[in-house]
Each structure stands twice: as C-alpha cells, then as structure tokens.
Design a protein around this motif. Structure first.
Motif, PDB file in Angstrom:
ATOM      1  N   VAL A   1       0.851  -1.193   0.000  1.00  0.00           N
ATOM      2  CA  VAL A   1       0.000   0.000   0.000  1.00  0.00           C
ATOM      3  C   VAL A   1       0.884   1.238   0.000  1.00  0.00           C
ATOM      4  N   ALA A   2       0.642   2.122  -0.944  1.00  0.00           N
ATOM      5  CA  ALA A   2       1.330   3.425  -0.932  1.00  0.00           C
ATOM      6  C   ALA A   2       0.250   4.496  -0.905  1.00  0.00           C
ATOM      7  N   SER A   3       0.377   5.412   0.057  1.00  0.00           N
ATOM      8  CA  SER A   3      -0.673   6.415   0.205  1.00  0.00           C
ATOM      9  C   SER A   3      -0.048   7.781   0.443  1.00  0.00           C
ATOM     10  N   ARG A   4      -0.681   8.789  -0.107  1.00  0.00           N
ATOM     11  CA  ARG A   4      -0.125  10.143   0.021  1.00  0.00           C
ATOM     12  C   ARG A   4      -1.250  11.148   0.259  1.00  0.00           C
ATOM     13  N   ASN A   5      -0.999  12.043   1.221  1.00  0.00           N
ATOM     14  CA  ASN A   5      -1.936  13.143   1.483  1.00  0.00           C
ATOM     15  C   ASN A   5      -1.305  14.443   1.004  1.00  0.00           C
ATOM     16  N   ASN A   6      -2.105  15.365   0.519  1.00  0.00           N
ATOM     17  CA  ASN A   6      -1.534  16.681   0.185  1.00  0.00           C
ATOM     18  C   ASN A   6      -1.827  17.701   1.289  1.00  0.00           C
ATOM     19  N   PHE A   7      -2.004  17.202   2.546  1.00  0.00           N
ATOM     20  CA  PHE A   7      -2.287  18.095   3.685  1.00  0.00           C
ATOM     21  C   PHE A   7      -1.756  17.427   4.943  1.00  0.00           C
ATOM     22  N   PRO A   8      -1.603  18.159   6.076  1.00  0.00           N
ATOM     23  CA  PRO A   8      -1.013  17.567   7.282  1.00  0.00           C
ATOM     24  C   PRO A   8      -1.839  16.375   7.795  1.00  0.00           C
ATOM     25  N   THR A   9      -1.132  15.298   8.139  1.00  0.00           N
ATOM     26  CA  THR A   9      -1.783  14.065   8.591  1.00  0.00           C
ATOM     27  C   THR A   9      -2.057  14.135  10.102  1.00  0.00           C
ATOM     28  N   ALA A  10      -3.165  13.564  10.550  1.00  0.00           N
ATOM     29  CA  ALA A  10      -3.478  13.372  11.980  1.00  0.00           C
ATOM     30  C   ALA A  10      -3.425  14.655  12.803  1.00  0.00           C
ATOM     31  N   ALA A  11      -3.825  15.756  12.231  1.00  0.00           N
ATOM     32  CA  ALA A  11      -3.842  17.000  13.006  1.00  0.00           C
ATOM     33  C   ALA A  11      -5.238  17.607  13.000  1.00  0.00           C
ATOM     34  N   GLY A  12      -6.250  16.768  12.937  1.00  0.00           N
ATOM     35  CA  GLY A  12      -7.619  17.277  12.956  1.00  0.00           C
ATOM     36  C   GLY A  12      -8.080  17.746  11.596  1.00  0.00           C
ATOM     37  N   LEU A  13      -7.502  17.172  10.547  1.00  0.00           N
ATOM     38  CA  LEU A  13      -7.959  17.498   9.186  1.00  0.00           C
ATOM     39  C   LEU A  13      -8.593  16.278   8.527  1.00  0.00           C
ATOM     40  N   ALA A  14      -9.044  15.338   9.342  1.00  0.00           N
ATOM     41  CA  ALA A  14      -9.793  14.188   8.826  1.00  0.00           C
ATOM     42  C   ALA A  14      -8.986  13.338   7.855  1.00  0.00           C
TER      43      ALA A  14
ATOM     44  N   VAL B   1      -9.443  26.798   5.629  1.00  0.00           N
ATOM     45  CA  VAL B   1      -8.944  26.001   6.756  1.00  0.00           C
ATOM     46  C   VAL B   1      -7.730  26.702   7.341  1.00  0.00           C
ATOM     47  N   ALA B   2      -7.860  27.189   8.578  1.00  0.00           N
ATOM     48  CA  ALA B   2      -6.733  27.863   9.241  1.00  0.00           C
ATOM     49  C   ALA B   2      -5.908  26.798   9.953  1.00  0.00           C
ATOM     50  N   ILE B   3      -4.659  26.630   9.501  1.00  0.00           N
ATOM     51  CA  ILE B   3      -3.755  25.662  10.133  1.00  0.00           C
ATOM     52  C   ILE B   3      -3.026  26.400  11.259  1.00  0.00           C
ATOM     53  N   THR B   4      -3.219  25.928  12.479  1.00  0.00           N
ATOM     54  CA  THR B   4      -2.589  26.600  13.625  1.00  0.00           C
ATOM     55  C   THR B   4      -1.491  25.738  14.245  1.00  0.00           C
ATOM     56  N   SER B   5      -1.353  24.503  13.775  1.00  0.00           N
ATOM     57  CA  SER B   5      -0.277  23.618  14.228  1.00  0.00           C
ATOM     58  C   SER B   5      -0.214  22.452  13.257  1.00  0.00           C
ATOM     59  N   THR B   6       1.000  21.974  12.976  1.00  0.00           N
ATOM     60  CA  THR B   6       1.107  20.798  12.101  1.00  0.00           C
ATOM     61  C   THR B   6       1.517  19.566  12.909  1.00  0.00           C
ATOM     62  N   ALA B   7       1.568  19.702  14.244  1.00  0.00           N
ATOM     63  CA  ALA B   7       1.931  18.543  15.084  1.00  0.00           C
ATOM     64  C   ALA B   7       0.775  17.549  15.112  1.00  0.00           C
TER      65      ALA B   7
END
Ligand code: DP6
Length: 342
Positions: free
Chosen positions: A101-114, A190-196
């Motif tokens: 499986v290869a998967s890619r997101n174009n947005f921060p992972t696991a930071a409340g962006l579903a 979408v206001a990104i306030t942290s990428t952690a």
C-alpha cells in the motif's frame, strides 16, 4: 454484502483511488459498539475537494505481510490500522494475500484534518477494486466505517448524512448523500494553527468521554434535533440556520470532551482567536461560520463570495501558519496508479 470476487478478476490485483476529507457540521463523537465502530449519534458532513488522499493497493499472492508507505515513510501504528482494514476486504474476498500500500496526502496528517476519513475511504475503494469485489458505494461506506467512523462519509461527495442506526450488526448505520456539492457550492477556508500530530486521537478521546464526561447522555439526547435542523437548512440552502446549528454542534462536542477526565483540550490560542474572528465577521454580515474537530485547525465555511475576505481575516490571526482554501467535492473514485507517487 456482495462478498464474492468477480470472476473476471485476473492479472494484477491492483487499483488506485482518491478520496477527500469530510468535515462534520453535526459531529460524530461516541460509539455504541467499539468493535463494529457503530456511532451513538448520527452525523452530517461536507466532503471537500482540493485536499486529498491518493492510495495505491496491490495484493500479492503468496506474500504474508502488508507493506505500507504513508507519504513515503513507514508508520507502525497506522500500518496496524491499515492491516485491520485490509483484513475486512480479504475476508470479503476469501483470500489471504499480503498487500503493498502506498498512500499520500496533500495536507497535514493526523492534526484534525480528517486524514483518517479520506485515508480509509481511499483504501477501501482501491482495495475492493484490486480484489475484484463488486461492492456498491453503500457497501464500501459500511466497510470504511469499520476502519474509521468518519471514513463512511468520505465515500460520498457533497452533503452526507451518516445514520447511527439501531441494529446490533450495524446494517442500518449507513452513510448516504443528502445533496450534491454543485447544488450548494459553499467554500471552506482552513486555518492551520499547528502541524503537530494530536496527542489524543479521536478513538481514545471518544472512549474517555463516554466513560467520564457527565454530559454524555445530554449529547446523545439532543443529537436527533440538531440533525433535523441541519438537514432542513441544507435542503432549503438556509445559510444562517446552518451556521447556527453547526457552531452549536461543534461547541457542544468540545464541551462534552472538555468535561472528560482528564479533559480533552484540542484547541490552542490561535484556534480560539480564529473562532472569535469568524463570529466578528458574521456580525458584520459576512456569511461564514466555524467548525473545529479533534485538533487545533479551524474550518471556516462560507459563501463563495466571502472566501477572499475570510481567508484574509484568518491569515491575520497571530499563530495561524497557513490558510488553505477548498470547495466541496466528489466522493471516492478511481485514479491512475502513477498519480499516487507523482
Ligand atoms: C471530531 O472517525 O476519526 O472528526 O471512528 O474512532 O476512527 P474513529 O474516529 P474518527 O472521528 C472523527 C471525529 C470528529 C467528528 C466527525 O468527523 O464527525
């Protein structure tokens, strides 16, 4: 569920799909059955378009283990959830092949962006096709739900409602489209306030809330009424009514989780400041409202005419790192495999 592989499934057992995150306007928080991942409440969401997960799945007869790459890296915790999800597809097809499986997101992972919603919707959509399973979208939504609740909704585009259902086996806990995105093309900043990555994931957060929050029964008792108001607002394209019920559901979910022990505080200072900023805009007559999930990002939903003003206002908030902009989009769909690594 149509659990037989198509007889024409032959050659390479490979497929790639794309799915987008969805944002709940009426929130899912709490499970009536953790093993089957059945929710205690129904929920209602919008599927986004320009944020995406793209996933390529290849089953390899004779291979024992799954090999998972997420954004080019291995991630043990996520790989376990992915294997559990693939097990459902393998059981359906009656095979035991390991998968690549290869998967890619174009947005921060696991930071409340579903990212789990788009991730598992894309995985089920691609995995089912790779195995030659002829599943309807509703059947794919049921499987995606078992992998991550909110993924049930990302199988569909536009405005989507996921019923909590009453049956013990969850056969009636199905997501269904309510209205197409083109029928009411709202925009989302979408206001990104942290990428952690967040410290307490949704699954653990829901468990802790159900066990310790004194507001759990009030949450469950009032959800049907909220769903009905939101459904009617969407069908009538009544922005003000949708704004009020969505902010209410968001703040109620966070109040419920804040009252858990220890309390779940998903916000940072910039999150709160963004919420104030959105409300100040609305008071000035700008059609916009906020919603926040289990993370510190603020999603400001607005009329298309207001998007530039909303983005500028959020960019101005100290602590906001970046403001993304998206419309509403389609559900999970097939893509060419080379788009995953591109
Ligand atoms: C706050 O679907 O991530 O975003 O079913 O345990 O995988 P699991 O949880 P998940 O929870 C999403 C919670 C939420 C609200 C929502 O999307 O409705």
């Amino acid at each position: 569920m149509t659990c037989e592989p198509r007889t024409d499934a032959s050659g390479e057992l490979r497929a790639a799909s794309q799915a987008q995150p969805n944002i709940a306007l009426i929130k899912y928080w709490g499970k009536r059955d953790a093993a089957l991942n059945l929710p205690v409440v129904g929920s209602l969401s919008i599927t986004l378009d320009s944020l995406w997960t793209r996933t390529d799945v290849r089953f390899v007869p004779g291979q024992k283990q799954d090999q998972v790459s997420l954004n080019g890296r291995s991630d043990e915790a996520e790989a376990k959830r992915i294997t559990k999800c693939l097990d459902l597809l393998r059981a359906c097809a009656g095979v035991d092949y390991g998968a690549e499986v290869a998967s890619r997101n174009n947005f921060p992972t696991a930071a409340g962006l579903a990212s789990s919603a788009s991730g598992f919707a894309a995985l089920v959509h691609a995995g089912a096709r790779a195995l030659g399973l002829d599943l309807s979208l509703e059947e794919q939504s049921v499987l995606a739900r078992r992998c991550s609740g909110s993924a049930a909704r990302s199988i569909f585009g536009g405005y989507v409602e996921w019923a909590h259902g009453k049956l013990a086996d969850g056969a009636d806990s199905v997501a269904r489209p309510l209205l197409d995105s083109e029928a009411w093309p709202l925009r989302v900043a979408v206001a990104i306030t942290s990428t952690a990555a967040k410290q307490v994931g949704s699954t653990e957060g829901m468990r802790r809330t159900a066990e310790t929050s004194p507001y759990q029964s009030a949450w469950i008792d009032t959800q049907e009424a909220d769903l009905s108001v939101a459904r009617n607002a969407i069908l009538a394209r009544d922005f003000d009514a949708l704004a009020q019920i969505s902010e209410y559901s968001c703040l109620k979910m966070h109040a419920l989780a804040l009252a858990a022990q220890p309390g779940l505080l998903y916000w940072n200072g910039a999150t709160v400041e963004c919420m104030h900023r959105v409300r100040a805009l609305r008071q000035q007559g700008v059609p916009v409202f906020f919603t926040v999930d289990a993370g510190p990002q603020v999603k400001a939903v607005c009329a298309p005419s207001a998007i530039e003003q909303v983005k500028a206002a959020l960019r101005d908030v100290p602590g906001v790192l970046e403001v993304l902009d998206t419309g509403l989009g389609e559900g999970a769909r097939a893509i060419a495999a080379d788009l995953v690594e591109a």
